[in-house]
Design an enzyme around this catalytic site. Structure first.
Site, PDB file in Angstrom:
ATOM      1  N   ASN A  80      36.477  42.311  42.129  1.00  0.00           N
ATOM      2  CA  ASN A  80      35.529  43.417  41.917  1.00  0.00           C
ATOM      3  C   ASN A  80      34.168  43.089  42.526  1.00  0.00           C
ATOM      4  OD1 ASN A  80      36.816  45.649  40.163  1.00  0.00           O
ATOM      5  ND2 ASN A  80      37.535  43.741  39.262  1.00  0.00           N
ATOM      6  N   HIS A 119      36.442  47.333  32.132  1.00  0.00           N
ATOM      7  CA  HIS A 119      37.551  46.900  31.276  1.00  0.00           C
ATOM      8  C   HIS A 119      38.831  47.617  31.691  1.00  0.00           C
ATOM      9  CE1 HIS A 119      39.592  45.193  27.926  1.00  0.00           C
ATOM     10  NE2 HIS A 119      39.931  46.376  27.461  1.00  0.00           N
TER      11      HIS A 119
HETATM   12  C1  GRF Z   1      39.436  42.843  35.880  1.00  0.00           C
HETATM   13  O1  GRF Z   1      40.713  43.268  35.515  1.00  0.00           O
HETATM   14  C2  GRF Z   1      38.424  43.392  34.922  1.00  0.00           C
HETATM   15  O2  GRF Z   1      38.715  44.663  34.473  1.00  0.00           O
HETATM   16  C3  GRF Z   1      38.516  42.409  33.802  1.00  0.00           C
HETATM   17  O3  GRF Z   1      38.666  41.159  34.441  1.00  0.00           O
HETATM   18  C4  GRF Z   1      39.301  41.347  35.706  1.00  0.00           C
HETATM   19  C5  GRF Z   1      38.456  40.716  36.772  1.00  0.00           C
HETATM   20  O4  GRF Z   1      39.066  40.718  38.028  1.00  0.00           O
HETATM   21  N1  GRF Z   1      37.381  42.537  32.925  1.00  0.00           N
HETATM   22  P1  GRF Z   1      38.290  40.129  39.287  1.00  0.00           P
HETATM   23  O5  GRF Z   1      37.781  38.754  38.913  1.00  0.00           O
HETATM   24  O6  GRF Z   1      37.169  41.066  39.618  1.00  0.00           O
HETATM   25  O7  GRF Z   1      39.296  40.055  40.377  1.00  0.00           O
END
Ligand code: GRF
Length: 201
Positions: free
Chosen positions: A15, A114
């Protein structure tokens, strides 16, 4: 002036990467001023470094070893983040629950992503728990939400964006996770875009 984002991570940072890419492509008028991780091996730290973004590693363990409170850790985290003067703090896979020692320093300026719909599956392993609920015939869909974090409640707060994700009979946990992660990147960017627009209005 570009909106200043602090991004808190604990892991892969896909992300975070989506935000980095969107800024690079000028889809977001923003700048990531710091990436903080509670885990040294979080791949997101490498993603940030590669993009030339300042990184900070802030582990909980030394606080525990010294018998300090969680609020001490959170207050120090707030000091680290505040030094970069962020407009918004994005929890993008940050796996610690933040106490008021942090949140009260940035009221209504912390957002969380989330991988579940509002009110469903708060806490860790949300995708797996949704998948199991689907298999038990309890739900037909799951989803994602981005929300403000006004207080210490876990994965709860004023909703900025949600997206439903259908679960199919042929789904494995792995491909459901993949679909959710892909959708997450879009919804997180959309939510940040709206926050930036709101600040500029
Ligand atoms: C995602 O699924 C987010 O929703 C959750 O943790 C994960 C993080 O993924 N809170 P990344 O580290 O961004 O790949």
């Amino acid at each position: 002036m570009p909106t200043r984002l602090a991004v808190l991570i604990s892991g892969n940072g896909s992300n975070l990467q989506a935000i980095i890419d969107a800024i690079r492509m000028r889809m977001l008028d923003a700048e990531i001023v710091v990436v903080v991780s509670n885990r040294k091996e979080a791949y997101g730290l490498q993603r940030a470094a590669k993009a030339g973004i300042p990184t900070r590693y802030h582990p909980l363990q030394p606080y525990r070893a010294a018998g300090q409170e969680r609020t001490d850790y959170d207050a120090a985290l707030a000091d680290i983040v505040a030094a970069y003067k962020p407009d918004w703090i994005v929890l993008a896979g940050w796996l610690h629950i933040l106490s008021d020692a942090f949140l009260q320093r940035f009221p209504y300026r912390v957002i969380n992503l989330h991988p579940a719909l509002p009110g469903q599956f708060p806490g860790i392993n949300a995708i797996q728990r949704a998948f199991e609920a689907y298999q038990a015939g309890k739900i037909k869909k799951t989803g994602i939400m981005v929300h403000l974090v006004p207080d210490e409640q876990v994965d709860s707060g004023p909703i900025l964006a949600t997206q439903e994700v259908l679960i199919y009979p042929s789904d494995t946990l792995e491909n459901l996770e993949k679909r959710i992660h892909q959708a997450e990147h879009q919804i997180l960017l959309a939510a940040i875009y709206r926050l930036i627009e709101g600040d500029e209005a």
